[in-house]
Design an enzyme around this catalytic site. Sequence first.
Site, mmCIF file in Angstrom:
data_model
loop_
_atom_site.group_PDB
_atom_site.id
_atom_site.type_symbol
_atom_site.label_atom_id
_atom_site.label_comp_id
_atom_site.label_asym_id
_atom_site.label_seq_id
_atom_site.Cartn_x
_atom_site.Cartn_y
_atom_site.Cartn_z
ATOM 1 N N ARG A 117 53.360 30.850 35.283
ATOM 2 C CA ARG A 117 52.898 30.941 33.894
ATOM 3 C C ARG A 117 51.511 31.542 33.766
ATOM 4 O O ARG A 117 51.074 31.885 32.667
ATOM 5 C CB ARG A 117 52.937 29.553 33.244
ATOM 6 C CG ARG A 117 54.347 29.126 32.840
ATOM 7 C CD ARG A 117 54.366 27.739 32.235
ATOM 8 N NE ARG A 117 54.272 26.697 33.251
ATOM 9 C CZ ARG A 117 54.202 25.406 32.984
ATOM 10 N NH1 ARG A 117 54.186 24.982 31.724
ATOM 11 N NH2 ARG A 117 54.135 24.518 33.961
ATOM 12 N N TYR A 170 18.870 55.309 46.551
ATOM 13 C CA TYR A 170 20.172 55.625 47.146
ATOM 14 C C TYR A 170 20.390 57.128 47.141
ATOM 15 O O TYR A 170 20.220 57.787 46.114
ATOM 16 C CB TYR A 170 21.261 54.916 46.328
ATOM 17 C CG TYR A 170 22.660 55.052 46.839
ATOM 18 C CD1 TYR A 170 22.985 54.759 48.155
ATOM 19 C CD2 TYR A 170 23.686 55.466 45.980
ATOM 20 C CE1 TYR A 170 24.290 54.860 48.616
ATOM 21 C CE2 TYR A 170 25.007 55.561 46.428
ATOM 22 C CZ TYR A 170 25.298 55.264 47.751
ATOM 23 O OH TYR A 170 26.595 55.369 48.198
#
Length: 455
Positions: A18, A373
Amino acid sequence: MSQRSCLSVILAAGEGTRMKSAMPKVLHAIAGLPMVAHVVKAAEAAGATGLALVIGHGTEEMRKAAQKFAPKAQTFVQEKRLGTAHAVLAARQAISKGYDDVLVMFGDTPLIDAQALASARQKLAEGAAVAVIGFRPPSPVGYGRLIEKDGRLVAIREEKDCSEDEKKIGFCNAGMMAVAGKHALQLLDKVGNKNAKGEFYLTDIVEIADAEGLDVVATEASFENALGINNRAELAEAEAIWQTRRRREAMLAGVTLIAPETVYFSHDTEIGADTVVEPNVWFGPGVRIAAGAKIHAFSHIEGATIASNCDVGPFARLRPGADLKQKAKVGNFCEVKQATIEEGAKVNHLTYIGDARVGAGANIGAGTITCNYDGYSKFFTDIGEGVFVGSNSSLVAPVTIGKGGYIASGSVITESVPDDALAFGRARQKTIPGKGKELRERFASAAAARKKAAE
């Protein structure tokens, strides 16, 4: 009771169809923690010295998850789903070790608290063979009733089997129980499957124990403690209950929540007294906040440490590894990740600080970013004590700005700056008199020509 050993058998084999999910039901989270992990925490708080997880659907996923929230637990697989007693007996090896108490719990009841479990264990310490945890729901319809006689529990009757009088009983079965270890296997092995579904029901041990003259009792937990989760709507209801409890705990511990219903905590949030939290703040896992901090509205914080008297937000995002020291300031629309903001430093506006250190008393101007980065690797930016970084600057890591350094606004800094130095990293401005007017006239003429051609 503190001297009694205790095994907690947690049934977590249900598929939870369910939930409409490929993930095992009990791994769905409440406050950022799988619901079964909440059950484990309650068992441990109630004195469980051993843990047995009975799993089924998603076996490998469950084992992997359990290594995080219950690394010492034994896992047992219920190969076929033949009822709750059959599930408990999947952990026969653990039960046979001779624990004084055996707690049987369900992995989809995340709101159960340690006191409810401890109360059941106390009944075993007083001589009961079985102590069933009951509760009183707003409506008993659909629940098994606890049938008591002269203070003893004599049966758990499913509603379809109840008489009209028994249906009026409001005391219902929560499913969880404590069983004296010396009787556990004996009782479980006597459970049969002569019923419509051909399953072995744990509830049958009540009548078996009573028939053998053993003492069987019921203890009572709150409706919320017994709440089971079967679908995502119930998951949301449990989340709301958990959050309400945690908010109250925080406020009673000296935290000001201006609009409590809009603040969301995680299972491990630590927050000190005299901290003020404004509306619409979300705390993810791993947040520790010392006393006297102020968290402004609409901030999102996870995996961060915030020292006393810090000021965060509004609209700030602190990501994992953010470490704010005393009286640090991270202001509106700023993001900090894997970086230390030292005492009294200010990161006030529209700024990204990642993989960096901002020294004590430094001031980072609006629009500044650490370029950490290159698409493949992360690099560190070290900003020294008392540094001033002008607005709209880019610090290209790896780079160091020495103590007392000054970065001119609009700079792109690619080389380290010595202590007390001034650094410019921008093209020289050139001004051409009258050129602005000439450009406007040229652009206006071109626009008019395009409009005429379109007609």
